[in-house]
Design an enzyme around this catalytic site. Structure first.
Site, PDB file in Angstrom:
ATOM      1  N   ASP A 117       0.854  -1.197   0.000  1.00  0.00           N
ATOM      2  CA  ASP A 117       0.000   0.000   0.000  1.00  0.00           C
ATOM      3  C   ASP A 117       0.886   1.242   0.000  1.00  0.00           C
ATOM      4  OD1 ASP A 117      -3.070   0.774   1.739  1.00  0.00           O
ATOM      5  OD2 ASP A 117      -1.699   2.146   0.744  1.00  0.00           O
ATOM      6  N   ASP A 162      -3.902   2.421  -5.250  1.00  0.00           N
ATOM      7  CA  ASP A 162      -2.585   2.440  -4.605  1.00  0.00           C
ATOM      8  C   ASP A 162      -2.304   1.233  -3.727  1.00  0.00           C
ATOM      9  OD1 ASP A 162      -4.228   3.004  -2.399  1.00  0.00           O
ATOM     10  OD2 ASP A 162      -2.681   4.258  -1.486  1.00  0.00           O
ATOM     11  N   GLU A 163      -3.049   0.160  -3.898  1.00  0.00           N
ATOM     12  CA  GLU A 163      -2.721  -1.038  -3.136  1.00  0.00           C
ATOM     13  C   GLU A 163      -2.947  -2.302  -3.952  1.00  0.00           C
ATOM     14  OE1 GLU A 163      -5.468  -1.982   0.172  1.00  0.00           O
ATOM     15  OE2 GLU A 163      -6.500  -0.133  -0.346  1.00  0.00           O
TER      16      GLU A 163
END
Ligand code: DCP
Ligand code: CA
Length: 397
Positions: free
Chosen positions: A9, A104-105
């Protein structure tokens, strides 16, 4: 064998993208405001802004009151999407088993990718380094034998963290944590559990199944498993074909190497055409051979860079075939090729690599001709399908 799952993340994602672009913002309280449609809330806050009590979803007016010296920026989604694509692309260099979650992960299953790095932590450090070097953003990585534990681990080690929960330590790690840390426990479930006197994951894990399902329904059973560190979910692309395959069964079993090579080339060509049609590139190439005695083998290779170029895929498949033929000398009744580790083709072409650009143009032109006149119009070798049955598969498993 225990799996090795990473949850990766990016830290303060929107803010970090802005800081990478304008390093003067680094080390300062920075707040990126959310979607203009939902004007007025914090989307992302730098770690320097968080001690002031600022978090995502908070009204910007309140954030301004709590931290008047913060720098407030407007969100630029096009920018974040581009960085997100590059992030996923970096991850796909380390494992073909990648499951993006939002921008974003992502989860990575790295079980089969550890050897060159020595340990999960070394691999995680290599990934963090690549992200830092190429995107100038820090990432936090949770390592565990299953998704749920990896996800909680990455959250707890933020920012710029790395936390490995080794096999059999899952329960000891989870049990003291508040139940709200379990993915799937929202405000409502947290309240219900509180009414039952349950505050920690360990207290939930100790409850009998029927007590939990009576109060929480089937979700309760899943949460109970998570609380006990049990999570068999695979790392997979949600809802997408995970592999594309083509194979042929011959009318007569064959030893003929030249015939096998030409067949494989044709299969690769059709498969690459399909990849380009779907705007995808593949990271993993596998060939499948079934011998006359029905014994079936699969040989697979991971490319350094994902590709949908016919020449690249053919070269990889031919190498696999040569190796397999050197190992076994038996008549073959079926040959197939399959690509997996598929990623989107949004990235710009590397314009400096003139050879690649030329190849792509040539193949795009050939695709147009095939579309107009049929696949049979252009083939790299003699046509071989007429007397053979041919199957193709878009697989989800
Ligand atoms: N986001 C948003 N609105 C929210 C939550 C998040 O617009 N309520 C956007 C902005 C975030 C991005 O999604 O930068 C990723 O969300 P995260 O929850 O991962 O938050 P951050 O990356 O900002 O911080 P962290 O370091 O805690 O991961
Ligand atoms: Ca994040």
């Amino acid at each position: 064998m225990a799996r090795c799952i990473f949850h990766i993340d990016l830290d303060a994602f929107f803010v970090s993208v802005e800081q990478a672009l304008n390093p003067k913002l680094k080390g300062k309280p920075v707040i990126v405001g959310g979607d203009p449609e939902r004007r007025g809330v914090v989307a992302s806050a730098s770690y320097e802004a968080r001690p002031f009590g600022i978090h995502a979803g908070m009204p910007l007016s309140k954030a301004r009151r709590l931290c008047p010296q913060a720098i407030f920026l407007k969100a630029n989604f096009t920018r974040y999407r581009k960085v997100s694509d590059r992030f996923m692309e970096i991850l796909s260099d380390f494992s073909p088993h990648i499951e993006p979650l939002g921008l974003d992960e992502a989860y990575l299953d790295v079980t089969g990718c550890l050897k060159p790095y020595g340990s999960p932590q070394q691999l995680a450090l290599a990934i963090k380094e690549r992200i830092k070097k190429e995107l100038d953003i820090t990432a936090s990585v949770g390592i565990a034998t299953c998704k749920v534990v990896a996800k909680i681990a990455s959250e707890l080690c933020k920012p710029d963290g790395l936390l490995e929960i080794v096999p059999r330590e899952e329960q000891a790690f989870l049990h003291p944590l508040p139940v709200a840390k379990l993915p799937g426990v929202g405000k409502k479930t947290e309240r219900l559990l509180k009414e039952m006197g349950i505050k920690t994951i360990g207290e939930l894990a100790a409850l009998p199944l029927d007590t939990v399902t009576r109060r929480l329904g089937t979700t309760g059973a899943v949460l109970l498993n998570y609380a006990r560190g049990i999570d068999n979910r695979q790392v997979e692309l949600p809802g997408e074909a995970k592999s594309i395959g083509q194979q042929v069964t011959f009318a007569r079993d064959t030893f003929d190497r030249n015939f096998l090579e030409v067949t494989l080339q044709n299969l690769c060509q059709e498969l690459c055409q399909e990849l380009r049609r779907q705007n995808k590139r593949a990271k993993c190439i596998a060939i499948r051979l079934r011998y006359a005695d029905f014994k079936t083998i699969t040989r697979q290779v991971t490319l350094r860079e994902a590709s949908n170029l016919t020449q690249v895929i053919i070269a990889a498949a031919q190498q696999l075939l040569s190796k397999a033929l050197a190992q076994q000398e038996k008549p073959i009744r079926l040959i197939g090729v399959c690509v997996s580790g598929l990623i989107g083709e949004e990235r710009q072409l590397p314009m400096f690599d003139a050879k690649v650009v030329k190849l792509v143009h040539v193949e795009q032109a050939l695709d147009k001709i095939r579309k107009k006149y049929g696949t049979a119009a252009i083939k790299m070798g003699d046509s071989i399908y007429s007397e053979n049955s041919k199957e193709n598969a878009n697989s989800k498993s």
